[in-house]
Design an enzyme around this catalytic site. Structure first.
Site, short mmCIF file in Angstrom:
data_model
loop_
_atom_site.label_atom_id
_atom_site.label_comp_id
_atom_site.label_asym_id
_atom_site.label_seq_id
_atom_site.Cartn_x
_atom_site.Cartn_y
_atom_site.Cartn_z
N GLU A 149 0.87 -1.17 0.00
CA GLU A 149 0.00 0.00 0.00
C GLU A 149 0.90 1.22 0.00
OE1 GLU A 149 -2.25 -0.50 3.58
OE2 GLU A 149 -3.55 -2.01 2.71
N TYR A 152 7.82 2.12 -7.49
CA TYR A 152 7.08 0.87 -7.61
C TYR A 152 6.62 0.61 -9.04
CZ TYR A 152 7.14 1.12 -2.52
OH TYR A 152 7.54 1.22 -1.21
#
Length: 160
Positions: free
Chosen positions: A96, A108
């Site tokens: 998250e 990411y």
């Protein structure tokens, strides 16, 4: 700066890196490190804490000292964690990330993570506003650029 290895050192670095979501306490780090499957990858001025269980890997938190950012530390930690996870049988990884954390989201994305969900009101920002989190996932973990990497300091195929 020494490698953060104790819960107190991890909490101190985390507090320098985060305001929202709130930084973890030393007790929170100690409790997480005691859980089965916990993985800590630490370098001077940076660390990644995750866990690996039941064929999945989860990045719990990644912190890089503000003065050491944009040097590839985050990418190296992430590549090593994903390499470790793949070799321990994880088939997918997830995490998250606060929606407003553009640098982390870019890191990411370069690693191949894609959005799969949203957690509304995930954290409270410094101004009191609620911040959503994006749930990101990466699968499969085998046959990725870091597969066969994982050496200390290796950035894998992406960098921050």
């Amino acid at each position: 700066m020494d490698t953060p290895a104790t819960p107190a050192a991890l909490a101190a670095l985390h507090a320098r890196c985060f305001t929202a979501p709130p930084p973890w306490s030393a007790a929170a780090f100690a409790g997480t490190l005691d859980q089965p499957g916990a993985v800590l990858i630490a370098r001077p001025a940076a660390f990644l804490l995750g866990r690996i269980a039941a064929g999945e890997a989860e990045v719990l938190t990644l912190a890089v000292a503000p003065e050491c950012r944009r040097q590839g530390l985050g990418a190296a930690l992430l590549a090593e964690f994903l390499y470790t996870a793949a070799h321990r049988g994880a088939e997918r990884a997830f995490l998250e990330v606060a929606e407003d954390n553009a640098a982390a989201r870019a890191l990411y994305a370069r690693a191949g993570f894609r959005p799969v969900g949203r957690r509304r009101g995930y954290a409270e920002g410094p101004d009191g506003a609620r911040i959503d989190a994006l749930v990101l996932s990466l699968a499969p973990l085998h046959d990725r650029p870091w597969h066969g990497a994982g050496q200390a300091g290796d950035k894998g195929a992406f960098s921050d």
